[in-house]
Design an enzyme around this catalytic site. Structure first.
Site, PDB file in Angstrom:
ATOM      1  N   PRO A   1       0.796  -1.225   0.000  1.00 27.61           N
ATOM      2  CA  PRO A   1       0.000   0.000   0.000  1.00 27.61           C
ATOM      3  C   PRO A   1       0.832   1.281   0.000  1.00 27.61           C
ATOM      4  O   PRO A   1       1.864   1.368   0.665  1.00 27.61           O
ATOM      5  CB  PRO A   1      -0.819  -0.100   1.291  1.00 27.61           C
ATOM      6  CG  PRO A   1      -0.144  -1.123   2.125  1.00 27.61           C
ATOM      7  CD  PRO A   1       0.511  -2.070   1.172  1.00 27.61           C
ATOM      8  N   ASN A   2       0.325   2.226  -0.763  1.00 26.95           N
ATOM      9  CA  ASN A   2       0.869   3.593  -0.862  1.00 26.95           C
ATOM     10  C   ASN A   2       2.189   3.688  -1.622  1.00 26.95           C
ATOM     11  O   ASN A   2       2.696   4.782  -1.833  1.00 26.95           O
ATOM     12  CB  ASN A   2       1.010   4.232   0.532  1.00 26.95           C
ATOM     13  CG  ASN A   2      -0.325   4.331   1.229  1.00 26.95           C
ATOM     14  OD1 ASN A   2      -1.261   4.879   0.668  1.00 26.95           O
ATOM     15  ND2 ASN A   2      -0.443   3.777   2.421  1.00 26.95           N
TER      16      ASN A   2
ATOM     17  N   ARG B   1       4.145  10.959  -2.033  1.00 25.34           N
ATOM     18  CA  ARG B   1       4.054  10.759  -0.573  1.00 25.34           C
ATOM     19  C   ARG B   1       5.393  11.090   0.099  1.00 25.34           C
ATOM     20  O   ARG B   1       6.448  10.635  -0.346  1.00 25.34           O
ATOM     21  CB  ARG B   1       3.626   9.316  -0.239  1.00 25.34           C
ATOM     22  CG  ARG B   1       4.711   8.288  -0.395  1.00 25.34           C
ATOM     23  CD  ARG B   1       4.280   6.882  -0.053  1.00 25.34           C
ATOM     24  NE  ARG B   1       4.078   6.649   1.353  1.00 25.34           N
ATOM     25  CZ  ARG B   1       4.235   5.457   1.928  1.00 25.34           C
ATOM     26  NH1 ARG B   1       4.589   4.402   1.221  1.00 25.34           N
ATOM     27  NH2 ARG B   1       4.015   5.319   3.204  1.00 25.34           N
TER      28      ARG B   1
ATOM     29  N   TYR C   1      10.762   9.236   1.296  1.00 25.24           N
ATOM     30  CA  TYR C   1      10.790   8.225   0.226  1.00 25.24           C
ATOM     31  C   TYR C   1      11.398   8.718  -1.085  1.00 25.24           C
ATOM     32  O   TYR C   1      11.547   7.929  -2.019  1.00 25.24           O
ATOM     33  CB  TYR C   1       9.364   7.701  -0.018  1.00 25.24           C
ATOM     34  CG  TYR C   1       8.768   7.049   1.212  1.00 25.24           C
ATOM     35  CD1 TYR C   1       9.270   5.841   1.692  1.00 25.24           C
ATOM     36  CD2 TYR C   1       7.721   7.647   1.921  1.00 25.24           C
ATOM     37  CE1 TYR C   1       8.744   5.244   2.832  1.00 25.24           C
ATOM     38  CE2 TYR C   1       7.191   7.065   3.062  1.00 25.24           C
ATOM     39  CZ  TYR C   1       7.712   5.861   3.506  1.00 25.24           C
ATOM     40  OH  TYR C   1       7.193   5.276   4.634  1.00 25.24           O
TER      41      TYR C   1
ATOM     42  N   ASN D   1       8.183  -5.332  -0.716  1.00 26.93           N
ATOM     43  CA  ASN D   1       8.070  -4.200   0.200  1.00 26.93           C
ATOM     44  C   ASN D   1       6.592  -4.154   0.585  1.00 26.93           C
ATOM     45  O   ASN D   1       5.771  -3.632  -0.172  1.00 26.93           O
ATOM     46  CB  ASN D   1       8.504  -2.899  -0.464  1.00 26.93           C
ATOM     47  CG  ASN D   1       8.415  -1.728   0.509  1.00 26.93           C
ATOM     48  OD1 ASN D   1       7.812  -1.840   1.578  1.00 26.93           O
ATOM     49  ND2 ASN D   1       9.001  -0.608   0.132  1.00 26.93           N
TER      50      ASN D   1
ATOM     51  N   ALA E   1       2.963  -0.619   4.854  1.00 27.80           N
ATOM     52  CA  ALA E   1       2.486  -0.663   6.242  1.00 27.80           C
ATOM     53  C   ALA E   1       2.063  -2.076   6.673  1.00 27.80           C
ATOM     54  O   ALA E   1       2.050  -2.375   7.874  1.00 27.80           O
ATOM     55  CB  ALA E   1       1.326   0.306   6.411  1.00 27.80           C
TER      56      ALA E   1
ATOM     57  N   GLU F   1      12.998  -8.975   1.850  1.00 27.44           N
ATOM     58  CA  GLU F   1      12.146  -7.850   2.264  1.00 27.44           C
ATOM     59  C   GLU F   1      12.927  -6.545   2.045  1.00 27.44           C
ATOM     60  O   GLU F   1      14.100  -6.473   2.410  1.00 27.44           O
ATOM     61  CB  GLU F   1      11.830  -8.042   3.750  1.00 27.44           C
ATOM     62  CG  GLU F   1      11.100  -6.910   4.418  1.00 27.44           C
ATOM     63  CD  GLU F   1      10.989  -7.133   5.936  1.00 27.44           C
ATOM     64  OE1 GLU F   1      11.569  -8.105   6.475  1.00 27.44           O
ATOM     65  OE2 GLU F   1      10.332  -6.303   6.584  1.00 27.44           O
TER      66      GLU F   1
ATOM     67  N   HIS G   1      12.766  -2.197   2.348  1.00 30.15           N
ATOM     68  CA  HIS G   1      12.139  -0.946   2.757  1.00 30.15           C
ATOM     69  C   HIS G   1      12.993   0.200   2.233  1.00 30.15           C
ATOM     70  O   HIS G   1      14.224   0.179   2.402  1.00 30.15           O
ATOM     71  CB  HIS G   1      12.011  -0.857   4.271  1.00 30.15           C
ATOM     72  CG  HIS G   1      11.162  -1.958   4.822  1.00 30.15           C
ATOM     73  ND1 HIS G   1       9.799  -1.952   4.689  1.00 30.15           N
ATOM     74  CD2 HIS G   1      11.498  -3.119   5.423  1.00 30.15           C
ATOM     75  CE1 HIS G   1       9.335  -3.072   5.215  1.00 30.15           C
ATOM     76  NE2 HIS G   1      10.336  -3.798   5.659  1.00 30.15           N
ATOM     77  N   ILE G   2      12.333   1.154   1.615  1.00 28.87           N
ATOM     78  CA  ILE G   2      13.045   2.304   1.056  1.00 28.87           C
ATOM     79  C   ILE G   2      13.678   3.123   2.179  1.00 28.87           C
ATOM     80  O   ILE G   2      14.819   3.555   2.093  1.00 28.87           O
ATOM     81  CB  ILE G   2      12.052   3.161   0.226  1.00 28.87           C
ATOM     82  CG1 ILE G   2      11.573   2.350  -0.991  1.00 28.87           C
ATOM     83  CG2 ILE G   2      12.693   4.489  -0.204  1.00 28.87           C
ATOM     84  CD1 ILE G   2      10.360   2.930  -1.700  1.00 28.87           C
ATOM     85  N   SER G   3      12.914   3.317   3.241  1.00 24.80           N
ATOM     86  CA  SER G   3      13.397   4.129   4.367  1.00 24.80           C
ATOM     87  C   SER G   3      14.103   3.247   5.398  1.00 24.80           C
ATOM     88  O   SER G   3      13.968   2.020   5.380  1.00 24.80           O
ATOM     89  CB  SER G   3      12.216   4.849   5.025  1.00 24.80           C
ATOM     90  OG  SER G   3      11.345   3.913   5.634  1.00 24.80           O
TER      91      SER G   3
ATOM     92  N   ARG H   1      12.863   4.683  12.695  1.00 23.69           N
ATOM     93  CA  ARG H   1      11.588   5.415  12.701  1.00 23.69           C
ATOM     94  C   ARG H   1      10.728   5.046  13.928  1.00 23.69           C
ATOM     95  O   ARG H   1      11.259   4.582  14.923  1.00 23.69           O
ATOM     96  CB  ARG H   1      10.879   5.183  11.362  1.00 23.69           C
ATOM     97  CG  ARG H   1      11.702   5.723  10.179  1.00 23.69           C
ATOM     98  CD  ARG H   1      11.006   5.521   8.859  1.00 23.69           C
ATOM     99  NE  ARG H   1       9.763   6.267   8.797  1.00 23.69           N
ATOM    100  CZ  ARG H   1       8.852   6.104   7.834  1.00 23.69           C
ATOM    101  NH1 ARG H   1       9.061   5.225   6.869  1.00 23.69           N
ATOM    102  NH2 ARG H   1       7.740   6.815   7.839  1.00 23.69           N
TER     103      ARG H   1
ATOM    104  N   ARG I   1       6.798   0.801  13.839  1.00 26.83           N
ATOM    105  CA  ARG I   1       7.400   0.219  12.622  1.00 26.83           C
ATOM    106  C   ARG I   1       8.496  -0.797  12.954  1.00 26.83           C
ATOM    107  O   ARG I   1       9.157  -1.317  12.058  1.00 26.83           O
ATOM    108  CB  ARG I   1       7.995   1.325  11.740  1.00 26.83           C
ATOM    109  CG  ARG I   1       6.959   2.258  11.170  1.00 26.83           C
ATOM    110  CD  ARG I   1       7.562   3.259  10.194  1.00 26.83           C
ATOM    111  NE  ARG I   1       6.740   4.448  10.133  1.00 26.83           N
ATOM    112  CZ  ARG I   1       5.690   4.602   9.313  1.00 26.83           C
ATOM    113  NH1 ARG I   1       5.365   3.650   8.463  1.00 26.83           N
ATOM    114  NH2 ARG I   1       4.980   5.703   9.340  1.00 26.83           N
TER     115      ARG I   1
HETATM  116  C1  DQA Z   1       8.124   1.280   3.951  1.00 25.12           C
HETATM  117  C2  DQA Z   1       8.173   1.531   5.460  1.00 25.12           C
HETATM  118  C3  DQA Z   1       6.815   1.264   6.094  1.00 25.12           C
HETATM  119  O1  DQA Z   1       6.880   1.483   7.491  1.00 25.12           O
HETATM  120  C4  DQA Z   1       5.773   2.183   5.491  1.00 25.12           C
HETATM  121  O2  DQA Z   1       4.504   1.897   6.032  1.00 25.12           O
HETATM  122  C5  DQA Z   1       5.760   2.132   4.012  1.00 25.12           C
HETATM  123  C6  DQA Z   1       7.022   2.066   3.286  1.00 25.12           C
HETATM  124  C7  DQA Z   1       9.456   1.664   3.272  1.00 25.12           C
HETATM  125  O3  DQA Z   1       9.608   1.304   2.109  1.00 25.12           O
HETATM  126  O4  DQA Z   1      10.288   2.335   3.860  1.00 25.12           O
HETATM  127  O5  DQA Z   1       4.708   2.238   3.379  1.00 25.12           O
HETATM  128  O6  DQA Z   1       7.927  -0.100   3.742  1.00 25.12           O
END
Ligand code: DQA
Length: 142
Positions: free
Chosen positions: A9-10, A17, A22, A74, A77, A98, A100-102, A107, A111
């Site tokens: 999602p997102n 966003r 990101y 990825n 959330a 797995e 994660h961009i961030s 954080r 998370r």
């Molecule tokens: C994310 C980190 C997650 O906590 C967040 O909800 C995302 C993006 C990342 O790519 O850093 O949607 O997975």
């Protein structure tokens, strides 16, 4: 070698966003970067994104029937909430990384749990889009 790159999602909102977290590049930019890299490496790749948990479960299950060799995920959330995604990965038993961009580890407290990491062979975080490339190369070498 066949790889599925799955974004949750997102992640379709990349570029819009929270660009401070990101970055400014879009989801299409991410797909282009992955597609070009895989073409060079002779890797067959499919990039899919969904905002819906059940659809992501369906994509993971489909990977089994499509004889996918590796999954880069990825989960957005859903990383922090979804036992269903973890169970789907365990069900298909396909090597998974797995991404994660961030830098999720730096954080918020909510998370700090990742259900998917109970199955993933490796977790890459805080490397931006390059994390996806590293994940693909890891799966290709395995
Ligand atoms: C994310 C980190 C997650 O906590 C967040 O909800 C995302 C993006 C990342 O790519 O850093 O949607 O997975």
């Amino acid at each position: 070698m066949r790889i599925l790159v799955l974004n949750g999602p997102n992640l379709n909102m990349l570029g819009i966003r929270e660009p401070d977290i990101y970055g400014k590049a879009t989801y299409d930019d991410l797909v282009s970067m992955i597609t070009e890299h895989c073409a060079k490496k002779n890797i067959e790749v499919q990039c899919l994104q969904s905002n819906h948990e059940g659809t992501l479960v369906d994509y993971i299950q489909q990977a089994f029937f499509d004889k996918v060799d590796g999954i880069v995920i990825n989960p957005g959330a859903y990383t922090h909430t979804s036992v269903a995604l973890l169970d789907a990965l365990k069900a298909v038993h396909i090597p998974t990384v797995e991404v994660h961009i961030s830098a999720v580890n730096e954080r918020e407290a909510f998370r700090q749990i990742s259900y998917v990491s109970y199955y993933a062979s490796k977790t890459i975080m805080g490397k931006g889009f390059d994390g996806y490339i590293e994940a693909i190369d890891f799966l290709a070498q395995a």
